[in-house]
Write a protein that holds these residues in place. Structure first.
Motif, PDB file in Angstrom:
ATOM      1  N   LEU A 138      -6.785   1.675   0.320  1.00 27.18           N
ATOM      2  CA  LEU A 138      -6.453   2.578   1.411  1.00 27.18           C
ATOM      3  C   LEU A 138      -4.984   2.920   1.198  1.00 27.18           C
ATOM      4  CD1 LEU A 138      -7.261   4.123   3.893  1.00 27.18           C
ATOM      5  CD2 LEU A 138      -6.647   2.151   5.258  1.00 27.18           C
ATOM      6  N   ALA A 139      -4.726   4.145   0.775  1.00 24.16           N
ATOM      7  CA  ALA A 139      -3.380   4.574   0.391  1.00 24.16           C
ATOM      8  C   ALA A 139      -2.572   4.983   1.615  1.00 24.16           C
ATOM      9  CB  ALA A 139      -3.472   5.709  -0.618  1.00 24.16           C
ATOM     10  N   ALA A 140      -2.184   4.004   2.406  1.00 19.62           N
ATOM     11  CA  ALA A 140      -1.372   4.238   3.595  1.00 19.62           C
ATOM     12  C   ALA A 140      -0.385   3.087   3.735  1.00 19.62           C
ATOM     13  CB  ALA A 140      -2.264   4.326   4.832  1.00 19.62           C
ATOM     14  N   PRO A 141       0.859   3.368   4.094  1.00 23.57           N
ATOM     15  CA  PRO A 141       1.854   2.304   4.238  1.00 23.57           C
ATOM     16  C   PRO A 141       1.451   1.286   5.302  1.00 23.57           C
ATOM     17  CG  PRO A 141       2.908   4.463   4.246  1.00 23.57           C
ATOM     18  CD  PRO A 141       1.431   4.698   4.351  1.00 23.57           C
ATOM     19  N   GLY A 142       2.023   0.088   5.199  1.00 28.75           N
ATOM     20  CA  GLY A 142       1.828  -0.905   6.242  1.00 28.75           C
ATOM     21  C   GLY A 142       1.204  -2.209   5.800  1.00 28.75           C
ATOM     22  N   ALA A 143       0.932  -2.381   4.513  1.00 28.22           N
ATOM     23  CA  ALA A 143       0.339  -3.637   4.035  1.00 28.22           C
ATOM     24  C   ALA A 143       1.144  -4.169   2.859  1.00 28.22           C
ATOM     25  CB  ALA A 143      -1.111  -3.427   3.624  1.00 28.22           C
ATOM     26  N   TRP A 144       1.283  -5.494   2.847  1.00 28.83           N
ATOM     27  CA  TRP A 144       2.095  -6.162   1.832  1.00 28.83           C
ATOM     28  C   TRP A 144       1.417  -7.443   1.384  1.00 28.83           C
ATOM     29  CZ3 TRP A 144       6.919  -4.369   0.237  1.00 28.83           C
ATOM     30  CH2 TRP A 144       7.383  -3.240   0.931  1.00 28.83           C
ATOM     31  N   PRO A 145       1.524  -7.768   0.101  1.00 26.35           N
ATOM     32  CA  PRO A 145       1.077  -9.088  -0.333  1.00 26.35           C
ATOM     33  C   PRO A 145       1.923 -10.172   0.344  1.00 26.35           C
ATOM     34  CG  PRO A 145       1.413  -7.640  -2.219  1.00 26.35           C
ATOM     35  CD  PRO A 145       1.992  -6.951  -1.016  1.00 26.35           C
ATOM     36  N   VAL A 146       1.325 -11.305   0.622  1.00 27.57           N
ATOM     37  CA  VAL A 146       2.038 -12.455   1.189  1.00 27.57           C
ATOM     38  C   VAL A 146       2.310 -13.419   0.040  1.00 27.57           C
ATOM     39  CG1 VAL A 146       1.929 -14.380   2.806  1.00 27.57           C
ATOM     40  CG2 VAL A 146       0.898 -12.182   3.426  1.00 27.57           C
ATOM     41  N   LEU A 147       3.571 -13.760  -0.152  1.00 24.47           N
ATOM     42  CA  LEU A 147       3.974 -14.641  -1.250  1.00 24.47           C
ATOM     43  C   LEU A 147       4.414 -16.005  -0.729  1.00 24.47           C
ATOM     44  CD1 LEU A 147       6.143 -12.115  -3.285  1.00 24.47           C
ATOM     45  CD2 LEU A 147       3.817 -12.819  -3.778  1.00 24.47           C
ATOM     46  N   LYS A 148       4.033 -17.038  -1.454  1.00 20.66           N
ATOM     47  CA  LYS A 148       4.498 -18.397  -1.188  1.00 20.66           C
ATOM     48  C   LYS A 148       4.790 -19.026  -2.541  1.00 20.66           C
ATOM     49  CE  LYS A 148       3.320 -22.788   0.930  1.00 20.66           C
ATOM     50  NZ  LYS A 148       2.264 -23.585   1.556  1.00 20.66           N
ATOM     51  N   ASP A 149       5.992 -19.533  -2.694  1.00 23.47           N
ATOM     52  CA  ASP A 149       6.427 -20.121  -3.965  1.00 23.47           C
ATOM     53  C   ASP A 149       6.228 -19.140  -5.117  1.00 23.47           C
ATOM     54  OD1 ASP A 149       7.066 -22.489  -2.613  1.00 23.47           O
ATOM     55  OD2 ASP A 149       5.022 -23.274  -2.894  1.00 23.47           O
ATOM     56  N   GLY A 150       6.466 -17.845  -4.846  1.00 21.18           N
ATOM     57  CA  GLY A 150       6.369 -16.821  -5.874  1.00 21.18           C
ATOM     58  C   GLY A 150       4.964 -16.383  -6.239  1.00 21.18           C
ATOM     59  N   LYS A 151       3.956 -16.901  -5.526  1.00 18.81           N
ATOM     60  CA  LYS A 151       2.566 -16.531  -5.816  1.00 18.81           C
ATOM     61  C   LYS A 151       1.941 -15.842  -4.615  1.00 18.81           C
ATOM     62  CE  LYS A 151       1.742 -19.968  -9.297  1.00 18.81           C
ATOM     63  NZ  LYS A 151       0.868 -20.989  -9.810  1.00 18.81           N
ATOM     64  N   ILE A 152       1.021 -14.937  -4.897  1.00 23.13           N
ATOM     65  CA  ILE A 152       0.333 -14.205  -3.836  1.00 23.13           C
ATOM     66  C   ILE A 152      -0.741 -15.099  -3.233  1.00 23.13           C
ATOM     67  CG2 ILE A 152      -1.131 -12.222  -3.292  1.00 23.13           C
ATOM     68  CD1 ILE A 152       0.255 -10.779  -5.677  1.00 23.13           C
ATOM     69  N   ILE A 153      -0.652 -15.313  -1.915  1.00 19.96           N
ATOM     70  CA  ILE A 153      -1.636 -16.148  -1.219  1.00 19.96           C
ATOM     71  C   ILE A 153      -2.518 -15.332  -0.279  1.00 19.96           C
ATOM     72  CG2 ILE A 153      -0.219 -18.215  -1.417  1.00 19.96           C
ATOM     73  CD1 ILE A 153       0.498 -17.836   1.601  1.00 19.96           C
ATOM     74  N   GLY A 154      -2.246 -14.041  -0.185  1.00 15.08           N
ATOM     75  CA  GLY A 154      -3.014 -13.164   0.695  1.00 15.08           C
ATOM     76  C   GLY A 154      -2.255 -11.881   0.928  1.00 15.08           C
ATOM     77  N   THR A 185       0.815  -1.217   0.000  1.00 11.21           N
ATOM     78  CA  THR A 185       0.000   0.000   0.000  1.00 11.21           C
ATOM     79  C   THR A 185       0.846   1.263   0.000  1.00 11.21           C
ATOM     80  OG1 THR A 185      -0.220  -0.225   2.408  1.00 11.21           O
ATOM     81  CG2 THR A 185      -2.052  -1.036   1.031  1.00 11.21           C
ATOM     82  N   ARG A 186       2.116   1.153   0.335  1.00  5.68           N
ATOM     83  CA  ARG A 186       2.999   2.322   0.241  1.00  5.68           C
ATOM     84  C   ARG A 186       3.054   2.839  -1.201  1.00  5.68           C
ATOM     85  NH1 ARG A 186       6.476   5.189   3.146  1.00  5.68           N
ATOM     86  NH2 ARG A 186       6.497   3.765   4.914  1.00  5.68           N
ATOM     87  N   ALA A 187       2.917   1.973  -2.177  1.00  2.97           N
ATOM     88  CA  ALA A 187       2.930   2.398  -3.581  1.00  2.97           C
ATOM     89  C   ALA A 187       1.807   3.390  -3.849  1.00  2.97           C
ATOM     90  CB  ALA A 187       2.801   1.185  -4.501  1.00  2.97           C
ATOM     91  N   PHE A 188       0.622   3.138  -3.310  1.00  2.00           N
ATOM     92  CA  PHE A 188      -0.492   4.071  -3.475  1.00  2.00           C
ATOM     93  C   PHE A 188      -0.241   5.347  -2.687  1.00  2.00           C
ATOM     94  CE2 PHE A 188      -2.565  -0.055  -4.247  1.00  2.00           C
ATOM     95  CZ  PHE A 188      -3.043   0.191  -5.523  1.00  2.00           C
ATOM     96  N   TYR A 189       0.294   5.210  -1.489  1.00  2.00           N
ATOM     97  CA  TYR A 189       0.598   6.363  -0.648  1.00  2.00           C
ATOM     98  C   TYR A 189       1.581   7.298  -1.355  1.00  2.00           C
ATOM     99  CZ  TYR A 189       2.646   9.031   3.183  1.00  2.00           C
ATOM    100  OH  TYR A 189       3.106  10.038   3.982  1.00  2.00           O
ATOM    101  N   ASP A 190       2.628   6.736  -1.942  1.00  2.00           N
ATOM    102  CA  ASP A 190       3.630   7.550  -2.618  1.00  2.00           C
ATOM    103  C   ASP A 190       3.025   8.346  -3.771  1.00  2.00           C
ATOM    104  OD1 ASP A 190       5.553   6.620  -0.854  1.00  2.00           O
ATOM    105  OD2 ASP A 190       6.400   5.159  -2.265  1.00  2.00           O
TER     106      ASP A 190
END
Length: 158
Positions: free
Chosen positions: A119-135, A98-103
């Motif tokens: 929500l354009a505010a830092p603090g959230a990241w995609p969760v990756l497993k085996d190179g894929k987004i799982i949440g 979400t930092r990308a939107f904030y910037d």
């Protein structure tokens, strides 16, 4: 009311960010995160927040932005409790921190432009497993940089 130069630039930037969502080098979605994995990363994020004495809310969503796990530390401000859920959903749905939107929106001056589900505010990241987004994982309750520290600590637990 006429659109300011910065508002127009921010709008174009936000649209270009979403069109990049289909780039070949961007992670694809995988199977949704399990509750067990969500608890592991949330616990690491909460520990980091506690180590710094930053009361926060931690939210983990699946790939669709639906809440999988949530924890609110004592004395976390109420607005941050809801923001954590919204930030995690934003990171999952748009495949980026979400930092990308904030910037982008920070460059818009006094105008805060956004898109549905962002929500354009830092603090959230995609969760990756085996190179894929799982949440996605989000922390909310401190400054944007503090939120990022806690969220990244959660991701490091994988």
């Amino acid at each position: 009311m006429p659109i300011s130069k910065w508002s127009a630039i921010a709008a174009v930037s936000l649209v270009s960010m979403t069109s990049r969502a289909h780039a070949d080098d961007e992670p694809k979605y995988g199977s949704d995160i399990s509750v067990a994995t969500a608890k592991v990363i949330a616990a690491a994020a909460v520990k980091s927040c506690g180590d710094h004495n930053w009361p926060m809310a931690i939210a983990v969503t699946d790939t669709h932005g639906a809440l999988v796990y949530y924890e609110k530390m004592d004395d976390t401000e109420l607005g941050s409790a809801q923001a954590a859920v919204e930030k995690a959903a934003s990171a999952a749905l748009y495949k980026r921190p979400t930092r990308a939107f904030y910037d982008v929106t920070a460059k818009a001056g006094p105008f805060m432009l956004t898109m549905p589900g962002v929500l354009a505010a830092p603090g959230a990241w995609p969760v990756l497993k085996d190179g894929k987004i799982i949440g996605a994982l989000a922390a909310s309750g401190g400054t944007g940089d503090q939120d990022d520290v806690c969220a990244k600590a959660g991701l490091a637990a994988l």
